[in-house]
Write a protein that holds these residues in place. Sequence first.
Motif, PDB file in Angstrom:
ATOM      1  N   VAL A  36      50.681   6.744  38.382  1.00  0.00           N
ATOM      2  CA  VAL A  36      49.862   5.588  38.719  1.00  0.00           C
ATOM      3  C   VAL A  36      49.740   5.540  40.240  1.00  0.00           C
ATOM      4  CG1 VAL A  36      49.663   3.081  38.579  1.00  0.00           C
ATOM      5  CG2 VAL A  36      50.722   4.356  36.689  1.00  0.00           C
ATOM      6  N   ASN A  37      48.541   5.752  40.742  1.00  0.00           N
ATOM      7  CA  ASN A  37      48.314   5.757  42.182  1.00  0.00           C
ATOM      8  C   ASN A  37      47.491   4.557  42.591  1.00  0.00           C
ATOM      9  OD1 ASN A  37      45.852   6.694  44.194  1.00  0.00           O
ATOM     10  ND2 ASN A  37      47.881   7.093  44.991  1.00  0.00           N
ATOM     11  N   ASP A  38      47.958   3.876  43.618  1.00  0.00           N
ATOM     12  CA  ASP A  38      47.156   2.809  44.221  1.00  0.00           C
ATOM     13  C   ASP A  38      47.643   2.591  45.642  1.00  0.00           C
ATOM     14  OD1 ASP A  38      45.147   0.513  43.019  1.00  0.00           O
ATOM     15  OD2 ASP A  38      46.196  -0.099  44.836  1.00  0.00           O
ATOM     16  N   PHE A  39      46.714   2.641  46.573  1.00  0.00           N
ATOM     17  CA  PHE A  39      47.006   2.434  47.989  1.00  0.00           C
ATOM     18  C   PHE A  39      47.508   1.016  48.242  1.00  0.00           C
ATOM     19  CE2 PHE A  39      45.198   1.408  52.289  1.00  0.00           C
ATOM     20  CZ  PHE A  39      46.162   2.091  53.019  1.00  0.00           C
ATOM     21  N   ALA A  67      55.884   6.832  33.241  1.00  0.00           N
ATOM     22  CA  ALA A  67      54.997   6.637  34.392  1.00  0.00           C
ATOM     23  C   ALA A  67      55.787   6.701  35.684  1.00  0.00           C
ATOM     24  CB  ALA A  67      54.287   5.286  34.286  1.00  0.00           C
ATOM     25  N   LEU A  68      55.096   7.107  36.718  1.00  0.00           N
ATOM     26  CA  LEU A  68      55.591   7.077  38.086  1.00  0.00           C
ATOM     27  C   LEU A  68      54.558   6.348  38.927  1.00  0.00           C
ATOM     28  CD1 LEU A  68      56.720  10.797  38.470  1.00  0.00           C
ATOM     29  CD2 LEU A  68      58.219   8.795  38.225  1.00  0.00           C
ATOM     30  N   ALA A  69      55.004   5.754  40.024  1.00  0.00           N
ATOM     31  CA  ALA A  69      54.083   5.050  40.927  1.00  0.00           C
ATOM     32  C   ALA A  69      54.020   5.778  42.257  1.00  0.00           C
ATOM     33  CB  ALA A  69      54.553   3.614  41.138  1.00  0.00           C
ATOM     34  N   GLN A  70      52.837   5.756  42.855  1.00  0.00           N
ATOM     35  CA  GLN A  70      52.612   6.396  44.149  1.00  0.00           C
ATOM     36  C   GLN A  70      51.606   5.565  44.921  1.00  0.00           C
ATOM     37  OE1 GLN A  70      53.219   8.103  46.884  1.00  0.00           O
ATOM     38  NE2 GLN A  70      53.507  10.055  45.878  1.00  0.00           N
ATOM     39  N   GLY A  71      51.869   5.340  46.195  1.00  0.00           N
ATOM     40  CA  GLY A  71      50.985   4.525  47.016  1.00  0.00           C
ATOM     41  C   GLY A  71      50.132   5.326  47.977  1.00  0.00           C
ATOM     42  N   ALA A  72      49.890   6.586  47.686  1.00  0.00           N
ATOM     43  CA  ALA A  72      49.120   7.446  48.585  1.00  0.00           C
ATOM     44  C   ALA A  72      47.676   6.987  48.724  1.00  0.00           C
ATOM     45  CB  ALA A  72      49.133   8.886  48.077  1.00  0.00           C
ATOM     46  N   GLU A  81      48.462  15.696  48.381  1.00  0.00           N
ATOM     47  CA  GLU A  81      49.215  16.903  48.028  1.00  0.00           C
ATOM     48  C   GLU A  81      50.633  16.551  47.612  1.00  0.00           C
ATOM     49  OE1 GLU A  81      48.625  19.187  51.619  1.00  0.00           O
ATOM     50  OE2 GLU A  81      46.923  20.269  50.739  1.00  0.00           O
ATOM     51  N   ASP A  82      51.261  15.598  48.308  1.00  0.00           N
ATOM     52  CA  ASP A  82      52.611  15.145  47.963  1.00  0.00           C
ATOM     53  C   ASP A  82      52.609  14.480  46.579  1.00  0.00           C
ATOM     54  OD1 ASP A  82      55.447  14.553  48.659  1.00  0.00           O
ATOM     55  OD2 ASP A  82      54.711  12.476  48.573  1.00  0.00           O
ATOM     56  N   MET A  83      51.605  13.672  46.300  1.00  0.00           N
ATOM     57  CA  MET A  83      51.501  13.005  45.000  1.00  0.00           C
ATOM     58  C   MET A  83      51.399  14.038  43.872  1.00  0.00           C
ATOM     59  SD  MET A  83      48.685  10.250  43.601  1.00  0.00           S
ATOM     60  CE  MET A  83      47.300  11.251  44.123  1.00  0.00           C
ATOM     61  N   VAL A  84      50.561  15.040  44.061  1.00  0.00           N
ATOM     62  CA  VAL A  84      50.410  16.092  43.047  1.00  0.00           C
ATOM     63  C   VAL A  84      51.719  16.863  42.903  1.00  0.00           C
ATOM     64  CG1 VAL A  84      49.206  18.229  42.446  1.00  0.00           C
ATOM     65  CG2 VAL A  84      47.916  16.266  43.340  1.00  0.00           C
TER      66      VAL A  84
END
Length: 106
Positions: A36-39, A67-72, A81-84
């Motif tokens: 789950v990505n959201d800035f 699920a994992l969360a990422q704020g990229a 690239e880090d998120m992937v």
Amino acid sequence: MALDFTGRVAIVTGAGGGLGRLHALALAARGARVMVNDFGGARDGTGGSVSAAQAVADEIMAAGGQALAQGASVTDLAAVEDMVAKTVAAWGRVDILVNNAGITRD
């Protein structure tokens, strides 16, 4: 008959709310593991926080999903690239990308 995404891995950008959140929840409900990505920025693109993404990831996990969360920011190549890389490290691959991120500037 609903589509079955069991064993698939998805990245959903802009998934902290709105349609992105719904895409992430629907994929997870059908068996996908979801990054789950959201800035988490303001409507004008300033700021940023992983809290919106984390809330959706928590919602998926509370329903029994993965699920994992990422704020990229999707405008930052190194962050993407880090998120992937984190997605692949956790689940071995990426099968689905929902490129939903965007900011409305009215």
